[in-house]
Design a protein around this motif. Structure first.
Motif, PDB file in Angstrom:
ATOM      1  N   GLU A 120       0.822  -1.210   0.000  1.00 42.72           N
ATOM      2  CA  GLU A 120       0.000   0.000   0.000  1.00 42.72           C
ATOM      3  C   GLU A 120       0.858   1.263   0.000  1.00 42.72           C
ATOM      4  OE1 GLU A 120      -3.890   1.618   2.434  1.00 42.72           O
ATOM      5  OE2 GLU A 120      -2.305   0.608   3.559  1.00 42.72           O
ATOM      6  N   GLU A 205      -7.536  -2.441   0.047  1.00 38.33           N
ATOM      7  CA  GLU A 205      -8.680  -2.251   0.942  1.00 38.33           C
ATOM      8  C   GLU A 205      -9.607  -3.464   0.919  1.00 38.33           C
ATOM      9  OE1 GLU A 205     -10.570   1.350  -0.189  1.00 38.33           O
ATOM     10  OE2 GLU A 205      -8.845   2.621   0.282  1.00 38.33           O
ATOM     11  N   LYS A 257      -6.327   6.762   9.180  1.00 40.37           N
ATOM     12  CA  LYS A 257      -6.613   5.329   9.160  1.00 40.37           C
ATOM     13  C   LYS A 257      -6.612   4.758  10.576  1.00 40.37           C
ATOM     14  CE  LYS A 257      -5.005   1.040   6.983  1.00 40.37           C
ATOM     15  NZ  LYS A 257      -3.976   0.458   6.068  1.00 40.37           N
TER      16      LYS A 257
END
Length: 263
Positions: A120, A205, A257
């Motif tokens: 990511e 995700e 996050k």
């Protein structure tokens, strides 16, 4: 590798510049010298391209090894490590050693969760650099097109016929440079790479929602590597220009996050 990229672009530009300058000379000896210099620069360009591909291949292999070793605590055989090390021909003497923690923000233990975090973060930076490279090339192409259009308009309205012919030859040499460096194709490749990497981020995700299963993460790793290896190298200077802003944006993303997970 970036040094080879810069030199290759300079060699391509040199070939086009010589072609443009030669328009204004009618001396046979001078034209012959221009031709010899042009052939020399073309050969230098091909050599640099070959070396750049070799360095990039070594870098791609090292990236794959780092993601596996750091993400999954993979241990490679001595033969494989030697092969990776032999692929690097750039000198490392007197170079500062850089730890992995300086590049990746993840502090998780080796697992598929950590591998997903590494992919990511790497994808986040690479997507931005590819997108910025595409935008920069688009601006350059628009500027060149406007400049050439203005030059042609000025030539048609104020220059003699002979001057117009000479200018037309110079513009043709400029077009040769743009086509030989595949400027338009590279711009499109940068944009396509950014779009493909954006899809990878969305799949991270999705993998998180499914609990970071082994098949999902291994396929994601394979696809991400394929996209990066097929993408053109980011333009020189783009990383330096974007590094500070990207670092702040990435840290803000991680904080948001974390707060989302806590809530």
């Amino acid at each position: 590798m970036r040094r080879h990229q810069n030199l290759a672009l300079a060699a391509q530009f040199g070939v086009a510049a010589i072609a443009a300058i030669s328009v204004y000379s009618s001396d046979n000896a001078t034209l012959l010298n221009f031709a010899l210099i042009g052939f020399g620069l073309a050969g230098f360009w091909l050599l640099l391209g070959r070396r750049q591909r070799k360095h990039r291949s070594a870098g791609d292999q090292a990236r794959r090894a780092v993601l596996l070793a750091s993400g999954l605590n993979a241990r490679f055989s001595a033969e494989q490590r030697l092969r990776i090390f032999d692929g690097f021909t750039a000198p490392i003497e007197n170079k500062p050693m850089v730890r992995e923690e300086s590049y990746f923000a993840s502090r998780a233990e080796p697992s598929y969760f950590r591998l997903a975090e590494l992919i990511e973060e790497s994808a986040y930076w690479t997507r931005d650099l590819q997108r910025a490279s595409a935008q920069a090339m688009r601006l350059v192409l628009v500027a060149v097109a406007l400049l050439m259009g203005f030059t042609l308009w000025h030539a048609m309205s104020s220059m003699s016929t002979d001057a117009q012919v000479s200018l037309a030859r110079v513009l043709v040499a400029a077009l040769v440079f743009l086509l030989s460096s595949d400027t338009v194709g590279t711009m499109i490749a940068h944009k396509n790479a950014a779009d493909a990497i954006d899809d990878v981020l969305q799949r991270v995700e999705s993998a998180a929602a499914r609990g970071y299963t082994e098949p999902d993460l291994l396929l994601l790793l394979s696809d991400y590597n394929a996209v990066v290896e097929g993408a053109p190298v980011a333009l020189p200077g783009i990383y330096q220009l974007r590094r500070g802003k990207l670092t702040r944006r990435w840290r803000a993303y991680l904080e948001n996050k974390r707060l989302t997970e806590l809530s």
